[in-house]
Write a protein that holds these residues in place. Structure first.
Motif, PDB file in Angstrom:
ATOM      1  N   PRO A 101       0.832  -1.215   0.000  1.00  0.00           N
ATOM      2  CA  PRO A 101       0.000   0.000   0.000  1.00  0.00           C
ATOM      3  C   PRO A 101       0.862   1.259   0.000  1.00  0.00           C
ATOM      4  N   ILE A 102       0.392   2.280  -0.678  1.00  0.00           N
ATOM      5  CA  ILE A 102       1.161   3.531  -0.753  1.00  0.00           C
ATOM      6  C   ILE A 102       0.318   4.649  -0.143  1.00  0.00           C
ATOM      7  N   HIS A 103       0.873   5.329   0.839  1.00  0.00           N
ATOM      8  CA  HIS A 103       0.153   6.456   1.449  1.00  0.00           C
ATOM      9  C   HIS A 103       0.101   7.605   0.448  1.00  0.00           C
ATOM     10  N   TRP A 104      -1.114   8.129   0.288  1.00  0.00           N
ATOM     11  CA  TRP A 104      -1.325   9.231  -0.674  1.00  0.00           C
ATOM     12  C   TRP A 104      -1.855  10.441   0.093  1.00  0.00           C
ATOM     13  N   TYR A 105      -1.026  11.463   0.209  1.00  0.00           N
ATOM     14  CA  TYR A 105      -1.415  12.693   0.918  1.00  0.00           C
ATOM     15  C   TYR A 105      -1.896  13.709  -0.112  1.00  0.00           C
ATOM     16  N   LEU A 107       4.633  14.955   8.886  1.00  0.00           N
ATOM     17  CA  LEU A 107       6.048  14.598   8.742  1.00  0.00           C
ATOM     18  C   LEU A 107       6.477  13.614   9.828  1.00  0.00           C
ATOM     19  N   SER A 108       6.054  13.879  11.069  1.00  0.00           N
ATOM     20  CA  SER A 108       6.462  12.944  12.128  1.00  0.00           C
ATOM     21  C   SER A 108       5.767  11.598  11.932  1.00  0.00           C
ATOM     22  N   GLU A 109       4.533  11.663  11.431  1.00  0.00           N
ATOM     23  CA  GLU A 109       3.780  10.424  11.210  1.00  0.00           C
ATOM     24  C   GLU A 109       4.472   9.560  10.140  1.00  0.00           C
ATOM     25  N   ILE A 110       4.879  10.186   9.040  1.00  0.00           N
ATOM     26  CA  ILE A 110       5.481   9.355   7.983  1.00  0.00           C
ATOM     27  C   ILE A 110       6.868   8.851   8.401  1.00  0.00           C
ATOM     28  N   LYS A 111       7.541   9.653   9.183  1.00  0.00           N
ATOM     29  CA  LYS A 111       8.847   9.211   9.703  1.00  0.00           C
ATOM     30  C   LYS A 111       8.651   7.943  10.548  1.00  0.00           C
ATOM     31  N   LYS A 135      13.672  14.167   0.601  1.00  0.00           N
ATOM     32  CA  LYS A 135      13.973  13.240   1.693  1.00  0.00           C
ATOM     33  C   LYS A 135      13.161  13.704   2.905  1.00  0.00           C
ATOM     34  N   VAL A 136      12.552  12.794   3.589  1.00  0.00           N
ATOM     35  CA  VAL A 136      11.709  13.158   4.733  1.00  0.00           C
ATOM     36  C   VAL A 136      12.545  13.877   5.795  1.00  0.00           C
TER      37      VAL A 136
END
Ligand code: UTP
Length: 395
Positions: free
Chosen positions: A141-145, A218-222, A307-308
């Motif tokens: 699955p790919i997160h799509w923001y 950002l913190s969530e995807i990290k 880069k995150v």
């Protein structure tokens, strides 16, 4: 009660005139709106971005950003990039961020630009379809923001719901809103929108970074282990969302920012990717001398991977406001709806490039990957996007 003195001190006394035509509840609403504003800050913004704006300076010592040309890469290398890309997606290292908060004033389409259809297939659907195929291919699955704004948030959500999220796993689609800022008349006056609120407009696509931060994305995807964020616009009809070859190129180069570009046509009015004193920038045609316009042909098309870690470090750094003069629907002093050229204040996402320590660019074939939908007719229009989709067998 509206404070007459404060309004007069800030040259906003016209709002008192509006009040005379308003019901009690409308007046209260306006008062609430005004109390939320920092009028000193608005004065300063108007002065800095509009009144004291300098004539466009032509940049000196502009260097071309280094870039690789995709057409010079052999099949073996491209295959390697593709497999590297697919593996990185499989490992969950990439998420996608779509910027869809714009007002689309030039296109004048009713509803969010992403709902614009060619052959019954909308721009949103075209992008969702590509991601769905990648999810199928990689089994990941790919997160799509998806960034929206007050002007289109509700309509965008309703559209995705109506279309059953294009069969994309809904739990991996995350909508978030960008911030807004007041629009002003050319005399620096606050404007009433058609709902009799003080008019605010989306703060430009550069609002994306603060909004990512404010929404804790950002913190969530990290935490999810995502290392890179692929970013694209809604209005490139030929965009290849999370194109595995480009993903592989990104992983291989591992720069703070990786960019796709195209070769501009001579004199073409697209931003050029340049380096000044080592800092990467996008300069508009108008900011370059005519020799530089011809010399620097590597152009920006709004496709990047960040880069995150770089975004976490840079999201709160200052970006400048730019001026956009656009026709905005508003109320005049008799409360009739009129469209008037007004001042919008916009942040540009590419101003964050200056903070990047490393930057890689892959130049791709414009005929296959770039067809912006900006205008009703003429250049970058419905007609040209349709033509390009046809040429690429996408219609
Ligand atoms: P543009 O700068 O071309 O603006 O957007 P626009 O809103 O689509 O069209 P005009 O200028 O009003 O006619 C380039 C990309 O940046 C996004 C748009 O949705 C598009 O994907 N964008 C622009 C935002 O997400 N927010 C903004 O505030 C502005």
């Amino acid at each position: 009660m509206l404070d007459e003195t404060i309004l007069k001190n800030h040259g906003q006394e016209h709002l008192l005139e509006y009040c005379k035509l308003m019901s009690q509840s409308e007046k209260e609403q306006l008062e609430l709106d005004i109390n939320r504003l920092d009028l000193d800050e608005i004065d300063a913004l108007y002065k800095e971005v509009y009144l004291n704006r300098k004539p466009i300076e032509v940049a000196e010592d502009v260097e071309q950003v280094n870039y690789d040309k995709k057409e010079n890469l052999d099949d073996k290398t491209l295959k390697e990039y593709k497999s590297l890309g697919i593996n990185a997606i499989k490992e969950g290292k990439f998420a996608v961020l779509l910027m869809a908060g714009g007002q689309g004033t030039r296109l004048g389409h009713k509803g969010p630009k992403g709902t614009f259809t060619f052959n019954d297939k909308s721009l949103f659907e075209r992008q969702a379809e590509q991601l769905r195929q990648l999810v199928e291919e990689t089994g990941t699955p790919i997160h799509w923001y998806i960034m929206t704004s007050d002007v289109n948030h509700k309509d965008t959500l309703a559209y995705f719901l109506e279309k059953n999220y294009f069969d994309y796993d809904e739990s991996y689609i995350h909508f978030f809103k960008q911030d807004h800022i007041v629009a002003l008349t050319t005399e620096g006056k606050l404007i009433l929108d058609t709902d009799k609120h003080i008019m605010h407009t989306p703060n430009g696509n550069g609002g994306v970074f603060k909004s990512l931060e404010n929404n804790k994305i950002l913190s969530e995807i990290k935490e999810l282990g995502i290392e890179y964020l692929f970013l694209n616009n809604i209005d490139n009809a030929l965009v290849k969302v999370l194109d595995p070859e480009f993903v592989g190129y990104t992983v291989e180069h591992n720069a703070d920012v990786t960019t796709k570009s195209i070769q501009a046509h001579p004199g073409e009015k697209v931003g050029r990717l340049v380096s000044i004193d080592g800092k990467k920038q996008v300069l508009e045609y108008s900011e370059l001398s005519s020799e530089d316009v011809d010399r620097l042909q590597n152009a920006n098309i709004g496709i990047h991977v960040f880069k995150v870690d770089f975004l976490i470090e840079s999201a709160s750094k200052a970006l400048p406001y730019h001026l956009a003069i656009k026709k905005l629907k508003q109320l005049d002093e008799d409360f009739s709806v009129v469209e008037v050229e007004s001042l919008k204040f916009e942040l540009f996402y590419f101003d964050i490039f200056q903070y990047a320590q490393s930057f890689s660019t892959l130049q791709v074939d414009r005929n296959k990957e770039f067809s912006p939908l900006k205008n009703k007719e003429g250049q970058d229009s419905i007609e040209t996007a349709k033509r390009d989709l046809e040429i690429n067998h996408l219609l």
